[in-house]
Design an enzyme around this catalytic site. Sequence first.
Site, PDB file in Angstrom:
ATOM      1  N   LEU A 117     -11.650  -0.349  -6.560  1.00 56.07           N
ATOM      2  CA  LEU A 117     -12.029  -1.108  -7.756  1.00 56.07           C
ATOM      3  C   LEU A 117     -10.843  -1.349  -8.684  1.00 56.07           C
ATOM      4  CD1 LEU A 117     -15.459   0.597  -8.506  1.00 56.07           C
ATOM      5  CD2 LEU A 117     -15.092  -1.703  -7.583  1.00 56.07           C
ATOM      6  N   ALA A 118      -9.899  -0.429  -8.687  1.00 51.55           N
ATOM      7  CA  ALA A 118      -8.712  -0.628  -9.519  1.00 51.55           C
ATOM      8  C   ALA A 118      -7.905  -1.832  -9.051  1.00 51.55           C
ATOM      9  CB  ALA A 118      -7.843   0.630  -9.498  1.00 51.55           C
ATOM     10  N   GLU A 119      -7.943  -2.126  -7.758  1.00 52.63           N
ATOM     11  CA  GLU A 119      -7.206  -3.258  -7.205  1.00 52.63           C
ATOM     12  C   GLU A 119      -7.944  -4.587  -7.343  1.00 52.63           C
ATOM     13  OE1 GLU A 119      -4.671  -2.420  -3.447  1.00 52.63           O
ATOM     14  OE2 GLU A 119      -6.585  -1.393  -3.143  1.00 52.63           O
TER      15      GLU A 119
ATOM     16  N   TYR B 275      -1.393 -10.415   2.335  1.00 58.16           N
ATOM     17  CA  TYR B 275      -1.472  -9.093   2.960  1.00 58.16           C
ATOM     18  C   TYR B 275      -1.412  -9.287   4.465  1.00 58.16           C
ATOM     19  CZ  TYR B 275      -2.628  -4.099   2.966  1.00 58.16           C
ATOM     20  OH  TYR B 275      -2.596  -2.731   3.107  1.00 58.16           O
TER      21      TYR B 275
ATOM     22  N   SER C 196       0.834  -1.197   0.000  1.00 55.81           N
ATOM     23  CA  SER C 196       0.000   0.000   0.000  1.00 55.81           C
ATOM     24  C   SER C 196       0.870   1.250   0.000  1.00 55.81           C
ATOM     25  CB  SER C 196      -0.912   0.014   1.232  1.00 55.81           C
ATOM     26  OG  SER C 196      -1.728  -1.129   1.276  1.00 55.81           O
TER      27      SER C 196
ATOM     28  N   ASN D  27       1.597   3.621   3.312  1.00 53.25           N
ATOM     29  CA  ASN D  27       1.348   2.834   4.519  1.00 53.25           C
ATOM     30  C   ASN D  27       2.664   2.620   5.258  1.00 53.25           C
ATOM     31  OD1 ASN D  27       0.713   0.884   6.453  1.00 53.25           O
ATOM     32  ND2 ASN D  27      -0.771  -0.128   5.130  1.00 53.25           N
TER      33      ASN D  27
END
Length: 239
Positions: A179-181, A201, A37, A40
């Site tokens: 949504l892109a991910e 993750y 991310s 992050n």
Amino acid sequence: MSLDLLPNPAHGFHAEPCSARCQRIWQHGDHALIGVSTGNSYFTQERLAALLTWAGHFFTDVDVLYVDTHIDTMLVALGHSAQHATKLAKSRIRDVRRRIRRALEQIRPGGDRFRVHALSDFLAEPTYQRLRVHVDQALASDHRFASVCEDMVRRFLLARPDPDGDAPKTLRAGLNYLLAELPFFVDSPAIFGVSSSANCYHVSTPLVEYLVRYQDGVLRAARNQGFMVVRPAEDYPHP
């Protein structure tokens, strides 16, 4: 399969597959997708180096993906001016690239096994575009899935659990980012051309829980798509 990049093959991480199918995909060890991310602070250079070494021990192929799309629009929706949002987004992207690069340099020899991508690298790819259309259709037609996505945005991107506190513009910006991910959660094996893949993750999310739990929704994860929560072992109490 072990590359012995560092002496300890576990490298101080606790890995938890999210289902029995995810466990089998981990055991196959074909491919891991490590999502990083942007902005992050969890992803320090040292933690990235250890995490990638862990992934290299258990998986034949490893891809690292960092998000570089919709960051500026998210920042604008959160109150930054357009000029400052553009500058801040560029700074965050440069920073995450630098941390990933230095992490890979830290684990040499062996760091050149890992492939690093920006999310924007895939936007023109037919497989990604096909999956993205499917994701958008699911958002429009499946109320349960839409609710999960909105919950994900509020809890993880906006840090606002109260739905009354989210203006539509801010929520929309967060959804565009999410949504892109999503194609990488639905079918990363197809995107990367591998037999199976584990999406790794450090926390479980409402989206992953939905894809693991519900097999009758409009949007389903591919059968060879797995999910794992991979966290530093120090986060878990010792018996």
